[in-house]
Design an enzyme around this catalytic site. Structure first.
Site, PDB file in Angstrom:
ATOM      1  N   CYS A   1       2.699  -1.944   3.290  1.00 31.91           N
ATOM      2  CA  CYS A   1       2.999  -3.395   3.054  1.00 31.91           C
ATOM      3  C   CYS A   1       4.146  -3.467   2.072  1.00 31.91           C
ATOM      4  CB  CYS A   1       1.700  -4.004   2.416  1.00 31.91           C
ATOM      5  SG  CYS A   1       1.147  -3.434   0.719  1.00 31.91           S
ATOM      6  N   GLN A   2       4.074  -4.514   1.136  1.00 28.23           N
ATOM      7  CA  GLN A   2       5.162  -4.956   0.563  1.00 28.23           C
ATOM      8  C   GLN A   2       5.169  -4.009  -0.831  1.00 28.23           C
ATOM      9  OE1 GLN A   2       7.442  -6.995   1.481  1.00 28.23           O
ATOM     10  NE2 GLN A   2       8.736  -7.656  -0.192  1.00 28.23           N
TER      11      GLN A   2
END
Length: 134
Positions: free
Chosen positions: A88-89
């Site tokens: 993800c981020q």
């Protein structure tokens, strides 16, 4: 006499790899499951031979909410025996997504610690989708 059943099987633990390990694993055929929103994915994502975007959270006018179809969507694209890296981020959503996938029977799934931000910090290759000119 009352007997209590004791469950001796402990839940599978989530394995986390760093982005350097992830980059190597991608070269050996692991699939990359990016669980960021579609907007985040379009702004930039890891360059990987096999990459999919299935958001774990969805953006709504009220903020982000859990994608209730996440497991079904992933299961329609990947098999529980596939080698999968989940990113993800920054690593938080992917950890939750990996935990859910492991609980659902995915056997060879790993969380990418640090996520896309760490990938960029290491100057690893990225892809950005072209903005349409209007």
């Amino acid at each position: 006499m009352v007997r209590f059943a004791v469950c001796s099987s402990k839940p599978e633990e989530v394995v986390t790899v760093d982005v350097s390990q992830a980059k190597t694993l991608l070269q050996f055929g692991h699939q990359y499951l990016d669980v960021r929103t579609q907007e985040e994915f379009r702004k930039g994502h890891c360059q990987a031979p096999q990459i999919l975007n299935v958001p774990y959270m969805l953006s709504t006018p009220q903020g982000r909410v859990k994608n209730q179809d996440f497991l079904d969507q992933v299961s329609s694209l990947l098999n529980p025996t596939d080698d999968i890296l989940v990113g993800c981020q920054s690593g938080a959503r992917s950890f939750n997504a990996t935990t859910e996938l492991v609980a659902a029977g995915f056997k060879k799934v790993k969380n990418v610690g640090g996520g896309y931000l760490a990938w960029v910090d290491h100057s690893f290759p990225i892809n950005k989708e072209q903005q349409s000119a209007n």
